[in-house]
Design a protein around this motif. Structure first.
Motif, PDB file in Angstrom:
ATOM      1  N   GLN A  18       0.850  -1.199   0.000  1.00 33.26           N
ATOM      2  CA  GLN A  18       0.000   0.000   0.000  1.00 33.26           C
ATOM      3  C   GLN A  18       0.885   1.249   0.000  1.00 33.26           C
ATOM      4  O   GLN A  18       1.917   1.264   0.661  1.00 33.26           O
ATOM      5  CB  GLN A  18      -0.907   0.009   1.234  1.00 33.26           C
ATOM      6  CG  GLN A  18      -1.829  -1.188   1.344  1.00 33.26           C
ATOM      7  CD  GLN A  18      -2.784  -1.287   0.173  1.00 33.26           C
ATOM      8  OE1 GLN A  18      -3.353  -0.278  -0.258  1.00 33.26           O
ATOM      9  NE2 GLN A  18      -2.953  -2.482  -0.364  1.00 33.26           N
ATOM     10  N   PRO A  19       0.453   2.311  -0.699  1.00 32.48           N
ATOM     11  CA  PRO A  19       1.271   3.528  -0.759  1.00 32.48           C
ATOM     12  C   PRO A  19       1.018   4.465   0.429  1.00 32.48           C
ATOM     13  O   PRO A  19       0.715   5.655   0.258  1.00 32.48           O
ATOM     14  CB  PRO A  19       0.845   4.161  -2.082  1.00 32.48           C
ATOM     15  CG  PRO A  19      -0.588   3.767  -2.219  1.00 32.48           C
ATOM     16  CD  PRO A  19      -0.675   2.381  -1.624  1.00 32.48           C
ATOM     17  N   THR A  20       1.149   3.929   1.649  1.00 31.30           N
ATOM     18  CA  THR A  20       0.901   4.755   2.833  1.00 31.30           C
ATOM     19  C   THR A  20       2.066   4.602   3.813  1.00 31.30           C
ATOM     20  O   THR A  20       2.758   3.581   3.818  1.00 31.30           O
ATOM     21  CB  THR A  20      -0.399   4.333   3.543  1.00 31.30           C
ATOM     22  OG1 THR A  20      -0.252   2.995   4.022  1.00 31.30           O
ATOM     23  CG2 THR A  20      -1.603   4.416   2.603  1.00 31.30           C
ATOM     24  N   PHE A  21       2.213   5.623   4.648  1.00 33.51           N
ATOM     25  CA  PHE A  21       3.232   5.531   5.683  1.00 33.51           C
ATOM     26  C   PHE A  21       2.884   4.456   6.712  1.00 33.51           C
ATOM     27  O   PHE A  21       3.768   3.835   7.288  1.00 33.51           O
ATOM     28  CB  PHE A  21       3.430   6.879   6.377  1.00 33.51           C
ATOM     29  CG  PHE A  21       4.161   7.881   5.522  1.00 33.51           C
ATOM     30  CD1 PHE A  21       5.419   7.611   5.010  1.00 33.51           C
ATOM     31  CD2 PHE A  21       3.577   9.105   5.223  1.00 33.51           C
ATOM     32  CE1 PHE A  21       6.090   8.520   4.218  1.00 33.51           C
ATOM     33  CE2 PHE A  21       4.245  10.021   4.432  1.00 33.51           C
ATOM     34  CZ  PHE A  21       5.498   9.732   3.930  1.00 33.51           C
ATOM     35  N   GLU A  22       1.587   4.242   6.921  1.00 36.70           N
ATOM     36  CA  GLU A  22       1.164   3.192   7.850  1.00 36.70           C
ATOM     37  C   GLU A  22       1.650   1.826   7.364  1.00 36.70           C
ATOM     38  O   GLU A  22       2.100   0.992   8.153  1.00 36.70           O
ATOM     39  CB  GLU A  22      -0.360   3.182   8.024  1.00 36.70           C
ATOM     40  CG  GLU A  22      -0.907   4.382   8.776  1.00 36.70           C
ATOM     41  CD  GLU A  22      -1.075   5.619   7.899  1.00 36.70           C
ATOM     42  OE1 GLU A  22      -1.105   5.499   6.641  1.00 36.70           O
ATOM     43  OE2 GLU A  22      -1.144   6.724   8.474  1.00 36.70           O
TER      44      GLU A  22
END
Length: 189
Positions: free
Chosen positions: A34-38
């Motif tokens: 996923q393209p998220t910091f999480e």
């Protein structure tokens, strides 16, 4: 024509192996799906495993260079001890990847600590070959003693980390990390 092994060639060959190990280590890194910091933060076991292994390779490389400078010639026993040391280092990418994908599960962390133990055991063999066999006037007795005590103490701690990690993996990994601090300066003083 086969050329005679020299300490310089031994060091150059070892440098190449260390470079390959770092390359193999970094090839195991995968970006999050996923393209998220999480999603990136969720991979913290992978990043921690990679960071510790990278620092470990760097510390072993620096200490290896420091130790090889005591070689006057590349004896057959030095060559074999060095190959054993490089072999033990070659297990690091496997143990790092297993520890990372398991999210620091007990058995992979114990195996990782056991690899540290094996690397240190082969380092003790290099010390025995290069330091203990060097004439006493060339290396001060205090330096000999510190190198021997430091390497045997950390060898015992890495062994303990392997056992502790089976029950408390983060504690076992912490013991390994603490042992690395002792080797940040290769010259014992």
């Amino acid at each position: 024509m086969l050329q005679r092994a020299t300490p310089e060639r031994l060091s150059t060959f070892s440098d190449g192996v260390f470079a390959v190990l770092i390359t193999v280590l970094v090839l195991e890194l995968r970006p999050p799906e996923q393209p998220t910091f999480e999603a990136l933060l969720a991979l913290w076991p992978t990043w921690l495993s990679y960071a510790v292994s990278y620092v470990f390779i760097a510390i072993v490389w620096v200490n290896h260079h420091h130790l090889i400078r005591y070689a006057n010639e590349a004896t057959p026993s030095l060559l074999w001890f060095n190959f054993a040391h490089l072999f033990s280092m070659s297990l690091l990418p496997l143990s790092t990847a297993w520890m990372a994908v398991s999210e620091l599960a007990p058995q992979p962390v114990a195996f990782y600590a056991a690899v540290f133990f094996l690397v240190n055991a082969t380092y003790v063999a290099l010390i025995w070959e290069l330091i203990d066999r060097t004439p006493h006037g060339d290396i001060p007795p205090k330096v000999r003693r510190i190198m021997r005590v430091r390497s045997l103490t950390t060898l015992c701690l890495f062994g303990a980390a392997s056992v502790v990690a089976l029950r408390y993996p983060l504690v076992g990994l912490g013991i390994c990390i603490c042992c690395l601090i002792v080797y940040l300066r290769p010259e014992p003083t």
